[in-house]
Design a protein around this motif. Structure first.
Motif, PDB file in Angstrom:
ATOM      1  N   UNK A 134       6.667  -3.097  10.422  1.00  0.00           N
ATOM      2  CA  UNK A 134       5.742  -2.296  11.250  1.00  0.00           C
ATOM      3  C   UNK A 134       5.410  -1.121  10.711  1.00  0.00           C
ATOM      4  N   UNK A 135       6.454  -0.433   9.852  1.00  0.00           N
ATOM      5  CA  UNK A 135       5.973   0.508   9.181  1.00  0.00           C
ATOM      6  C   UNK A 135       5.054   0.539   8.101  1.00  0.00           C
ATOM      7  N   UNK A 191       1.483   2.304   7.736  1.00  0.00           N
ATOM      8  CA  UNK A 191       1.066   3.064   6.649  1.00  0.00           C
ATOM      9  C   UNK A 191      -0.248   2.258   5.975  1.00  0.00           C
ATOM     10  N   UNK A 192      -0.394   1.104   5.880  1.00  0.00           N
ATOM     11  CA  UNK A 192      -1.485   0.423   5.420  1.00  0.00           C
ATOM     12  C   UNK A 192      -2.899   0.966   6.530  1.00  0.00           C
ATOM     13  N   UNK A 193      -2.625   1.047   7.766  1.00  0.00           N
ATOM     14  CA  UNK A 193      -3.500   1.255   8.767  1.00  0.00           C
ATOM     15  C   UNK A 193      -3.985   2.833   8.980  1.00  0.00           C
ATOM     16  N   UNK A 194      -3.358   3.780   8.253  1.00  0.00           N
ATOM     17  CA  UNK A 194      -3.254   5.352   8.126  1.00  0.00           C
ATOM     18  C   UNK A 194      -2.805   5.757   9.085  1.00  0.00           C
ATOM     19  N   UNK A 214       7.318  10.840   4.051  1.00  0.00           N
ATOM     20  CA  UNK A 214       7.651   9.634   4.701  1.00  0.00           C
ATOM     21  C   UNK A 214       7.264   8.425   3.842  1.00  0.00           C
ATOM     22  N   UNK A 215       6.006   8.520   3.383  1.00  0.00           N
ATOM     23  CA  UNK A 215       5.210   7.461   2.614  1.00  0.00           C
ATOM     24  C   UNK A 215       6.094   6.951   1.243  1.00  0.00           C
ATOM     25  N   UNK A 222       7.473  -4.147  -0.239  1.00  0.00           N
ATOM     26  CA  UNK A 222       6.299  -3.078   0.361  1.00  0.00           C
ATOM     27  C   UNK A 222       5.046  -3.744   0.494  1.00  0.00           C
ATOM     28  N   UNK A 223       4.873  -4.922   0.515  1.00  0.00           N
ATOM     29  CA  UNK A 223       3.348  -5.450   0.701  1.00  0.00           C
ATOM     30  C   UNK A 223       3.292  -5.665   2.234  1.00  0.00           C
TER      31      UNK A 223
END
Length: 162
Positions: A133-134, A138-141, A148-149, A159-160
């Protein structure tokens, strides 16, 4: 604690330059992990006038070791205490203008304690997230905090985003 801007004179390639440098005592970012999930805090950040999902973090007090700061910040911000703390990495946050070096600490074997945020902190909630979920957030901004990133990049094995 006093933060100070200092000038540094540097000679590079025969040219002298003056840089303004923010002297910082260092900091920690903590990854609370339990049952395969990670805890983040929703914190209001006045500088950007927004509520951000972040891993708990904080500045080292004078003479404080990173693991001691991690234990203190974890309890203050999340109401969690860790039986085990592990240093994962250390990195500079903004080496273009600051000496701040952040230590990434994993917090394991957690128990609940009373949370007691610092006076100036505005923490809305603590929530547990699955790593997948994280990664999607992250991918969705939806995660915009750099520490954190960076920490998630180092602690989530695959991490994909799916």
């Amino acid at each position: 604690m006093e933060y100070v801007w200092r000038e540094r004179r540097v000679e590079v390639g025969g040219r002298r330059r003056i840089y303004k440098v923010f002297e910082h005592p260092g900091s920690v970012v903590i990854v609370p992990e339990q049952d395969g999930k990670l805890a983040l805090v929703r914190q209001f950040r006045p500088a950007v006038d927004a509520w951000l999902w972040e891993l708990p973090a904080g500045t080292l007090e004078h003479g404080e070791e990173p693991l001691d700061a991690a234990r203190r910040e974890l309890e203050e911000e999340t109401g969690l205490s860790a039986r085990r703390l592990e240093v994962v990495a250390s990195f500079y946050l903004a080496p273009g203008y600051s000496t701040e070096r952040m230590t990434l600490v994993k917090a394991l074997e957690l128990t609940s304690v009373p949370a007691h945020p610092d006076e100036g902190e505005m923490i809305g909630e603590v929530r547990w997230f699955a790593p997948e979920e994280l990664l999607r957030m992250a991918a969705a901004g939806q995660l915009t905090d750099a520490k954190t990133l960076a920490a998630l990049l180092l602690v989530i094995p695959d991490r994909r985003p799916r």
